[in-house]
Design a protein around this motif. Structure first.
Motif, PDB file in Angstrom:
ATOM      1  N   TYR A 199       0.088  15.917  18.486  1.00 30.63           N
ATOM      2  CA  TYR A 199      -0.214  14.531  18.212  1.00 30.63           C
ATOM      3  C   TYR A 199       0.093  14.234  16.744  1.00 30.63           C
ATOM      4  CZ  TYR A 199      -2.921  10.236  17.945  1.00 30.63           C
ATOM      5  OH  TYR A 199      -3.300   8.947  17.762  1.00 30.63           O
ATOM      6  N   ILE A 200       0.998  13.297  16.521  1.00 31.80           N
ATOM      7  CA  ILE A 200       1.359  12.935  15.153  1.00 31.80           C
ATOM      8  C   ILE A 200       0.794  11.561  14.853  1.00 31.80           C
ATOM      9  CG2 ILE A 200       3.251  12.462  13.556  1.00 31.80           C
ATOM     10  CD1 ILE A 200       4.986  14.302  15.211  1.00 31.80           C
ATOM     11  N   SER A 201       0.157  11.437  13.700  1.00 33.64           N
ATOM     12  CA  SER A 201      -0.323  10.120  13.289  1.00 33.64           C
ATOM     13  C   SER A 201      -0.547  10.129  11.788  1.00 33.64           C
ATOM     14  CB  SER A 201      -1.619   9.782  14.011  1.00 33.64           C
ATOM     15  OG  SER A 201      -2.145   8.591  13.472  1.00 33.64           O
ATOM     16  N   HIS A 202      -0.403   8.974  11.204  1.00 33.62           N
ATOM     17  CA  HIS A 202      -0.741   8.873   9.786  1.00 33.62           C
ATOM     18  C   HIS A 202      -2.139   8.302   9.601  1.00 33.62           C
ATOM     19  CE1 HIS A 202       3.030  10.186   8.178  1.00 33.62           C
ATOM     20  NE2 HIS A 202       3.690   9.409   9.021  1.00 33.62           N
ATOM     21  N   ARG A 203      -2.819   8.057  10.712  1.00 37.91           N
ATOM     22  CA  ARG A 203      -4.157   7.491  10.596  1.00 37.91           C
ATOM     23  C   ARG A 203      -5.184   8.609  10.587  1.00 37.91           C
ATOM     24  NH1 ARG A 203      -3.790   2.521  14.918  1.00 37.91           N
ATOM     25  NH2 ARG A 203      -2.004   1.468  13.988  1.00 37.91           N
ATOM     26  N   MET A 204      -5.665   8.921   9.412  1.00 38.10           N
ATOM     27  CA  MET A 204      -6.598  10.029   9.251  1.00 38.10           C
ATOM     28  C   MET A 204      -7.829   9.841  10.137  1.00 38.10           C
ATOM     29  SD  MET A 204      -5.195  11.916   6.852  1.00 38.10           S
ATOM     30  CE  MET A 204      -6.571  12.945   6.437  1.00 38.10           C
ATOM     31  N   GLY A 403      11.310   8.222   9.646  1.00 41.04           N
ATOM     32  CA  GLY A 403      10.804   6.905  10.009  1.00 41.04           C
ATOM     33  C   GLY A 403      10.083   6.203   8.869  1.00 41.04           C
ATOM     34  N   GLY A 404       9.224   6.920   8.186  1.00 36.71           N
ATOM     35  CA  GLY A 404       8.452   6.318   7.114  1.00 36.71           C
ATOM     36  C   GLY A 404       9.333   5.877   5.957  1.00 36.71           C
ATOM     37  N   ASN A 405      10.307   6.690   5.640  1.00 35.06           N
ATOM     38  CA  ASN A 405      11.201   6.331   4.547  1.00 35.06           C
ATOM     39  C   ASN A 405      12.061   5.125   4.908  1.00 35.06           C
ATOM     40  OD1 ASN A 405      10.745   8.108   2.251  1.00 35.06           O
ATOM     41  ND2 ASN A 405      11.242   9.750   3.689  1.00 35.06           N
ATOM     42  N   GLN A 406      12.403   5.003   6.175  1.00 34.04           N
ATOM     43  CA  GLN A 406      13.121   3.813   6.609  1.00 34.04           C
ATOM     44  C   GLN A 406      12.263   2.577   6.384  1.00 34.04           C
ATOM     45  OE1 GLN A 406      14.777   4.001  10.546  1.00 34.04           O
ATOM     46  NE2 GLN A 406      15.738   5.979  10.192  1.00 34.04           N
ATOM     47  N   GLN A 407      10.987   2.718   6.690  1.00 32.50           N
ATOM     48  CA  GLN A 407      10.093   1.590   6.500  1.00 32.50           C
ATOM     49  C   GLN A 407      10.064   1.167   5.032  1.00 32.50           C
ATOM     50  OE1 GLN A 407       8.209   0.034   9.040  1.00 32.50           O
ATOM     51  NE2 GLN A 407       7.888  -1.460   7.434  1.00 32.50           N
ATOM     52  N   LYS A 408      10.140   2.137   4.156  1.00 40.65           N
ATOM     53  CA  LYS A 408      10.134   1.812   2.735  1.00 40.65           C
ATOM     54  C   LYS A 408      11.404   1.049   2.360  1.00 40.65           C
ATOM     55  CE  LYS A 408       7.635   6.015   1.430  1.00 40.65           C
ATOM     56  NZ  LYS A 408       7.828   7.250   0.642  1.00 40.65           N
ATOM     57  N   ARG A 429       3.397   0.715   9.084  1.00 38.79           N
ATOM     58  CA  ARG A 429       3.642   1.422  10.342  1.00 38.79           C
ATOM     59  C   ARG A 429       4.472   2.666  10.073  1.00 38.79           C
ATOM     60  NH1 ARG A 429       7.260  -0.775  15.264  1.00 38.79           N
ATOM     61  NH2 ARG A 429       6.934   1.009  16.627  1.00 38.79           N
ATOM     62  N   GLY A 430       3.904   3.805  10.421  1.00 46.78           N
ATOM     63  CA  GLY A 430       4.646   5.052  10.292  1.00 46.78           C
ATOM     64  C   GLY A 430       4.772   5.557   8.869  1.00 46.78           C
ATOM     65  N   VAL A 431       3.972   5.017   7.959  1.00 42.46           N
ATOM     66  CA  VAL A 431       4.081   5.438   6.568  1.00 42.46           C
ATOM     67  C   VAL A 431       2.913   6.352   6.233  1.00 42.46           C
ATOM     68  CG1 VAL A 431       3.965   4.545   4.214  1.00 42.46           C
ATOM     69  CG2 VAL A 431       5.326   3.372   5.925  1.00 42.46           C
ATOM     70  N   VAL A 456      -0.119  -8.386   7.944  1.00 43.11           N
ATOM     71  CA  VAL A 456      -0.544  -8.182   9.325  1.00 43.11           C
ATOM     72  C   VAL A 456      -0.514  -6.699   9.623  1.00 43.11           C
ATOM     73  CG1 VAL A 456       0.141  -8.469  11.721  1.00 43.11           C
ATOM     74  CG2 VAL A 456       0.183 -10.429  10.197  1.00 43.11           C
ATOM     75  N   SER A 457      -1.598  -6.195  10.156  1.00 41.08           N
ATOM     76  CA  SER A 457      -1.603  -4.784  10.513  1.00 41.08           C
ATOM     77  C   SER A 457      -2.537  -4.567  11.685  1.00 41.08           C
ATOM     78  CB  SER A 457      -2.045  -3.940   9.325  1.00 41.08           C
ATOM     79  OG  SER A 457      -2.304  -2.622   9.761  1.00 41.08           O
ATOM     80  N   THR A 458      -2.200  -3.572  12.499  1.00 38.05           N
ATOM     81  CA  THR A 458      -3.086  -3.254  13.605  1.00 38.05           C
ATOM     82  C   THR A 458      -4.245  -2.394  13.136  1.00 38.05           C
ATOM     83  OG1 THR A 458      -1.526  -1.523  14.079  1.00 38.05           O
ATOM     84  CG2 THR A 458      -1.485  -3.421  15.513  1.00 38.05           C
ATOM     85  N   GLU A 459      -4.101  -1.833  11.927  1.00 36.05           N
ATOM     86  CA  GLU A 459      -5.172  -0.989  11.415  1.00 36.05           C
ATOM     87  C   GLU A 459      -6.166  -1.835  10.641  1.00 36.05           C
ATOM     88  OE1 GLU A 459      -4.737   3.329   9.894  1.00 36.05           O
ATOM     89  OE2 GLU A 459      -2.754   2.412   9.836  1.00 36.05           O
ATOM     90  N   LEU A 460      -7.326  -2.007  11.197  1.00 37.88           N
ATOM     91  CA  LEU A 460      -8.273  -2.948  10.609  1.00 37.88           C
ATOM     92  C   LEU A 460      -8.815  -2.463   9.267  1.00 37.88           C
ATOM     93  CD1 LEU A 460     -10.074  -4.073  13.879  1.00 37.88           C
ATOM     94  CD2 LEU A 460      -8.201  -5.182  12.660  1.00 37.88           C
TER      95      LEU A 460
END
Ligand SMILES: Nc1ncnc2c1ncn2[C@@H]1O[C@H](COP(=O)(O)OP(=O)(O)OP(=O)(O)O)[C@@H](O)[C@H]1O
Ligand SMILES: Nc1ncnc2c1ncn2[C@@H]1O[C@H](COP(=O)(O)OP(=O)(O)OP(=O)(O)O)[C@@H](O)[C@H]1O
Ligand SMILES: [Mg+2]
Ligand SMILES: [Mg+2]
Lengths: 500, 319, 302, 319
Positions: A199-204, A403-408, A429-431, A456-460
């Motif tokens: 499981y990969i996530s950047h959400r600790m 992915g994260g670097n693309q977002q940057k 997202r993905g950073v 706007v973010s899904t992470e509250l």
């Protein structure tokens, strides 16, 4: 149904980049293994190797003690190794049912001829979606769903395989709390059935809830693995970044100038996506719009930016009414928009990092229509430095970045236009955690210099951290406003779910 | 209400019907059974290939070589017939010839697919090259002269009647049904859509994307060969100058039928309509004795108009 | 200088404008003449396109050929390039078609295109008078979009002579020069005009297609086809018992090719050559089966 | 080391040089100055259009109508010249004619772009229809017979020499430089790449995607008209049968030059190489007296081979 995965010196080299560096580890069965690491640390590469998407440069891997050689994703699927990839991989023109059973539609036989059984495919999909408590019809066409909904379809698709090894590459990056809960319920059920998961996530915050172990990668190397129960978030962050981490953001003071509404939206409607949306954005403000999946935030931002039409309502920028907004005009008058799905619409994948970072500022840099790379280079260098974009050369294609670097890069592209107003749709997202902080810091720094932004973010949690003021959106309507400094996470969550 | 719905969803059908009604009144002899059978026979050859082309285009590829392919396969059939007929008799000789042509064009289709797979060579350019190569090959086989090795009976295949209906029409219908079944009820057919709609997603879903594309190219090769044999039967010879320029007609028919050139979207039913549309235009204009030059203008204009209508209405339905 | 050149040192370029058996036979005739004289013969095809023709001529000028034997694409559009060649000291011989500037070619060999139409027209006139009672309903197939000038000559030449056999009512004039296209077009014409009794096709492909279309329609014996070109297949149709193809006019491409190259060689050697040579055309009619048979033998002997 | 690098990065240049050296020895008269100038003049017309086509293809579109466009503009120029020459004298009349042709083809390009924008009509099909329409129109203008309204001096434009170099070559070089500049040093040129690489991303970055595509189509219309006038000058008449089939030659040249048919990738420098490549092949084979039929086979084979080499080496460089 269960699987022990072992890797021995697994290595993947792309040109000059060692994406995965002699990765050796044993993943025990019936557990959820979190893979952590900053952007570009090699997580997706590991998943791609295990999923047969790319072939390792060297090293072995085995499944339940048996060597595995996947020369294509089909091989992996045949071995019951199933993946939810970081970037969406659905066929836009086909229905939900067909996407879920792509390449393995149920068949029926008639006079010895085997043919696809459409009724059965629909029924099976319906059962699957109902089981997941999703309100999506089997006949819906993928391209008509929001990114979040598409993500849930992908998860449904993975579930339909009954995987013995399930690889999830940031499955929650486009999901809001409700869907994340749904996903976790499913994952726990699978774990009980014996499925091994990565499981990969950047959400600790998710780790404590779902992971059994945490494996950390840095620069493609295996840094360490710990039992989730025996560790803390800051230990993990330490492993991820070495000892350079822990720069918690400074408390900040809102820069908003309540007397100067730089953007006014009045009665904006486009049914059924959103209706009667009115709000003001003040100069220097970071305004959040919170809402559940499909609440209509993206649609509103796109309409204001002129990317999509609207039926009625008014948009006023700097006291000037905008009649027919289109992205070009809005860019000219100082707006910017980072879209939520960077792969499809944020970047020109085949083009260089340089070109992608200079795309939105093209006309600014070419007042007479004439442009040179040299004129653009300062902007490129600035963004690569500011955002710590991990690159080899600015002339490499942007598709070679993680992915994260693309977002940057998407983010930097807009920063180069020196915008007055920015819309950030899921900018984190993905950073990874650290890069996220960099992005937030830039948003704040710019706010100080007078940039007004909508976030706007899904992470509250993130919304509470970043925004000066939060608007709540539900089912296409603006239903109220919250002050983040006076709001707890639970309150915000409830507001999004049930209204104020 | 129902009718406007139908109209919006099936604009080409309506256009076709309108044109049909117009021609019934405007074109002498258009409404006769004989003429309608004629139209059917005339569209058979391009139609067969268009069915295959639909699969190719839906899968995200294209084949520009079919004009030469038709000529080539007619010439190969005639040539083999000439060489074998004295030994084996005409029936076996022609059969051998036709099978050889099919096998070669199938092989070339597969080769095109392999070049796409392993070297990422666009089928546009490979088949453009093949267009020239096959035309040259057809000429080398015939040395520029039509090969007239067929017995008169062979004419039946392309020009004969069975139960009052031109024989090739049966082949046309059979192949339509085959492609219809393939595209809607088989994994191969659905893979065409997946592969054309999102190659990477299809691959990640375990679909053998290259086999899918290659098979579409190969099958169309076979269909092209069949059309070539039918043409050879009609003109009772293998001629290297047959079917020149067909690639553009066939592709037009497919696009008029609503298939997207970008892949992933389209139906063989639409192609059938497109083929009929073009067939009826040509027939109608000939019957009305429209001058050659005006025919060009009208035909091009109608193609643009039809596709425009298709797209304009499609927008309305969506909005 | 050219007047003293040995034949063996000569290089002659030949240009056809189409890839069909008529021109192929011409090329065979040219080759035989070139072999006989021991000269080098280059072959090019302008594909009916004026710009391709220019490019070929320029290439041959650059290569320094002694003579160009050409069937020009157009009476006028072909002039500038040929003039350039002529100015460069290259001898020009035209055959089959020529250019309006008569000062450029040293010799012009032709079966006049109009004669071709006339010849079939005469045979048709006879047929109309004898078999159709002096009244004919006619459709024509040409190749106007390909080569308007030549197509016009052949079609009008036919009509002009055919008229002498009675009253003609021309109900349809269409283009179709490839056999498979001609089948369709002729089929359509027959449907539109069921009372039609004569179809004239101005080239080989059109004639084959027209014959097949009449057979398809089951109108053998009711509709009669007149055509142009003498190929094995067409002579075969004349000999067939089904009474569809009535008459054709054969050019003598082989002879024309031979004579064209011979003229070029002669001119290069400084001999005087005829400014204009008419290669006779040969009308072949169903009424004279033995002549048709002889012609078939001749074709096979080539 | 350096050389293999160069080879891998510029395979077409190497192929061209190898072919060139081969022809110097194998093709009589190839190495003469005269012949080289000839090759240059012969490639001018298709080359000019290929430069424009590069912009179109990079922007993700295509133009299949250029063959008829060339014929059409020659005919328009000749026709207007005929009507005006007695009143205004030849110079003004021809200028007017040429400008009219350019304006019309520019307008048609723009219209094609607008149809793409507002109705999502693929340029493939619009320009395919136009191919037929323009051919019909050219024939209607001329009634099938070349219009010979030009004075002999007009021949200079297409066939004359200036300082020992064919005059059209100057136009060729000028337009190459122009397109090179546009594509590399202007925001329009950059936009072409962005638009072709990812339309939506470009649009959301504030690029006027439709203006970009439309301008590319319009400019190529102008280039096509220029080529048409040059051809008219060479043949001293407006002929409806000129330039048939050029679309495929021109597109081949662009692709051989490394431009991707899927848009977003390509250079006009590559196209120049592609144009030279095709020009040298045709010239070389004519000089070597390769038989007509073999020419087809060789040419198609070389096109496939060249593009294959391009792709095969490209892969190597990347891996
Ligand atoms: N196709 C490719 N070509 C070249 N380099 C690549 C390619 N794919 C990945 N890389 C490189 O490999 C490294 C690891 O990338 P990977 O996608 O595995 O990171 P990640 O840990 O998943 O990051 P993120 O959290 O941003 O998704 C990065 O430096 C990336 O630039
Ligand atoms: N292309 C589309 N066609 C049809 N409906 C759409 C499309 N995109 C979004 N919608 C619908 O519009 C509504 C609002 O979607 P939107 O993407 O704006 O939501 P959001 O709040 O941004 O959520 P998300 O987190 O999913 O992006 C949803 O009901 C969605 O299904
Ligand atoms: Mg990743
Ligand atoms: Mg959204």
């Amino acid at each position: 149904m269960s699987a022990i995965v072992e890797t021995q010196g697994l290595t993947k080299v792309y040109g000059n980049v060692v994406a995965l560096d002699k990765f050796t580890h044993r993943f025990e069965k019936s557990r959820i293994h979190a893979l952590m690491g900053k952007n570009g640390s090699g997580k997706s590469t590991l998943v791609n190797v295990l999923a047969g998407v790319v072939q390792p440069t060297s090293g072995q891997m085995s499944l339940n003690g048996k060597d595995m050689h996947f020369s294509s994703p089909a091989d992996a699927l045949n071995a019951n190794v199933v993946t939810v990839h970081q970037e969406l991989s659905l066929v836009p023109e086909l229905s939900v049912a067909e996407n879920i059973y792509l390449g393995r539609m149920p068949k029926s036989h008639f006079l010895g001829i085997s043919k696809i059984d459409w009724t059965s495919a629909r029924t099976k999909t319906k059962i699957l979606l109902e089981d997941m408590k999703l309100e999506i019809g089997p006949d819906a066409i993928i391209s008509s769903l929001s990114v979040g909904q598409q993500q849930t379809v992908e998860i449904a698709k993975a579930m339909s395989f009954n995987p013995s090894l399930l690889l999830l590459d940031e499955p929650t990056s486009a999901l809001a709390s409700k869907e994340v809960e749904m996903l976790f319920r499913l994952l726990r059920r699978l774990r009980k059935q014996g499925t091994t998961m990565m499981y990969i996530s950047h959400r600790m915050s998710e780790l404590a809830e779902i992971a059994d172990t945490v494996t950390v990668l840095r620069d493609g190397k295996h840094i360490g693995t710990v039992e989730m129960a025996e560790t803390t978030n800051s230990d993990i962050v330490d492993m991820m970044f070495g000892n350079v981490a822990h720069n918690r953001p400074a408390e900040r003071v809102s820069q908003a100038d309540p007397n100067n509404a730089i953007l006014k939206v009045q009665g904006l409607s486009r049914k059924p996506a959103y209706e009667d949306v009115s709000f003001e954005l003040f100069k220097g403000e970071v305004l959040g719009i919170a809402g559940m999946l499909g609440a209509g935030r993206t649609e509103v931002l796109r309409s204001i930016f002129g990317a999509d039409p609207f039926d009625s309502g008014e948009i006023i920028v700097d006291g000037q009414k905008i009649k027919d907004p289109d992205p070009q005009y809005m860019t000219e008058i100082g707006l910017g928009y980072t879209p939520e799905n960077r792969k499809e619409v944020g970047l020109v994948q085949a083009h260089s990092i340089h070109n992608n970072l200079s795309m939105a500022s093209l006309r600014q840099n070419a007042p007479l229509g004439i442009i040179t790379k040299a004129a653009e280079r300062p902007g490129v260098i600035k963004q690569v430095d500011n955002l710590h974009i991990k690159i080899d050369s600015a002339e490499d294609p942007v598709s070679s970045l993680s992915g994260g670097n693309q977002q940057k890069v998407v983010f930097g592209n807009w920063m180069n236009t020196n915008p007055k107003i920015m819309f950030f749709d899921e900018p984190s997202r993905g950073v990874d955690v650290q890069a996220k902080q960099q992005i937030f810091k830039i948003i704040w720094d710019q706010a100080e210099k007078g940039l007004s932004s909508i976030f706007v973010s899904t992470e509250l949690e993130e919304m509470l951290e970043v925004c000066d003021r939060i608007l709540i959106m539900r089912e296409g309507r603006m239903i109220g406003e919250l002050d983040p400094s006076q709001t707890t996470l639970t309150e915000l969550y409830t507001a999004c779910m049930e209204g104020l | 209400m129902q009718i406007t719905q139908f109209f919006r969803r099936h604009p080409m059908e309506i256009i076709l019907i309108v044109m049909f009604i117009f021609l019934v009144f405007a074109a002498p002899g258009f409404a006769t059974v004989n003429n309608q059978l004629n139209v059917l026979r005339n569209i058979t050859m391009q139609g067969i290939i268009a069915f295959g082309m639909t699969m190719i285009i839906v899968s995200g590829e294209i084949d520009l070589s079919i004009g030469s392919g038709v000529a080539f396969s007619g010439c190969v059939t005639a040539w083999i017939t000439r060489e074998l007929v004295d030994v084996t008799g005409p029936f076996f000789a022609i059969t051998m010839g036709a099978l050889t042509a099919m096998a070669i064009l199938f092989g070339i289709g597969v080769l095109t697919g392999k070049l796409r797979q392993h070297f990422n060579m666009p089928t546009f350019i490979t088949t453009l090259g093949l267009l020239t190569v096959l035309s040259g090959a057809a000429n080398l086989i015939t040395d520029g002269f039509p090969i007239t090795s067929f017995p008169y009976e062979f004419n039946f295949l392309g020009s004969g009647y069975l139960f009052g209906i031109p024989f090739p029409v049966y082949i046309f219908i059979t192949l339509f049904a085959l492609v219809y079944f393939l595209m809607n009820y088989t994994s191969f057919g659905r893979s065409l859509y997946a592969v054309g709609g999102n190659l990477e997603a299809a691959r990640l879903s375990g679909i053998d994307v290259w086999k899918t594309k290659t098979l579409a190219l190969g099958l169309t090769g076979v269909f092209t060969a069949i059309a070539g044999v039918l043409i050879a039967s009609q003109i009772l010879s293998g001629s290297a100058s047959a079917a020149r320029g067909w690639e553009l007609d066939v592709i037009s028919a497919v696009i008029i039928g609503g298939t997207s050139l970008f892949g992933g979207k389209g139906t063989v039913r639409g192609t059938l309509i497109g083929v009929l549309f073009l067939g009826v235009i040509v027939n109608g204009m000939t019957l009305m004795n429209v001058s050659e030059y005006w025919q060009y203008v009208v035909r091009g204009g109608l193609i643009i108009g039809a596709v425009w209508m298709n797209h304009a209405l499609d927008r309305k339905v969506k909005a | 200088f050219a007047t003293t050149a040995l034949a063996a040192e000569l290089t002659i370029a030949s240009i056809v404008f189409q890839q069909d058996q008529f021109f192929r036979t011409i090329q065979m005739g040219m080759n035989s003449a070139a072999d006989e004289a021991g000269v080098t013969l280059l072959e090019g095809n302008s594909e009916s396109k004026p710009e391709k023709e220019i490019s070929l001529i320029d290439t041959y000028i650059a290569r320094g050929v002694d003579a160009i034997v050409i069937s020009p694409v157009s009476k006028v559009a072909s002039i500038p390039a040929l003039k350039r060649a002529s100015d460069a000291g290259i001898l020009i011989v035209t055959y089959n078609s020529t250019i309006d500037d008569a000062s450029i070619p040293v010799s012009y060999l032709n079966s006049a295109q109009r004669d071709l139409g006339n010849s079939t027209g005469q045979l048709a006139a006879e047929f109309i008078k004898n078999e159709l009672g002096g009244k004919a309903i006619v459709a024509t197939l040409g190749f106007k979009a390909l080569l308007p000038e030549i197509s016009g000559d052949r079609v009008n030449g036919f009509l002009e002579e055919a008229e002498k056999g009675g009253t003609l009512e021309v109900v349809s004039q269409q283009d179709a020069w490839l056999a498979e296209k001609a089948i369709q077009v002729a089929g359509d014409i027959i449907t539109a005009n069921p009372n039609i009794n004569i179809i004239y096709a101005a080239n080989e492909g059109g004639t084959v297609g027209a014959v097949q279309a009449v057979r398809n329609a089951g109108k053998a014996g009711e509709i009669f086809v007149f055509g142009i070109d003498g190929t094995e297949q067409l002579v075969g149709f004349i000999l067939d018992g089904d009474n569809v193809l009535q008459a054709i006019t054969a050019q003598q491409p082989y002879v024309m090719g031979q004579m064209a190259v011979q003229a070029a060689i002669a001119a290069a050697k400084g001999e005087t050559v005829e400014k204009t040579v008419i290669v006779p055309v040969l009308g072949i009619s169903r009424n004279d089966q033995s002549a048709a048979q002889d012609f078939l033998e001749y074709l096979k002997s080539l």
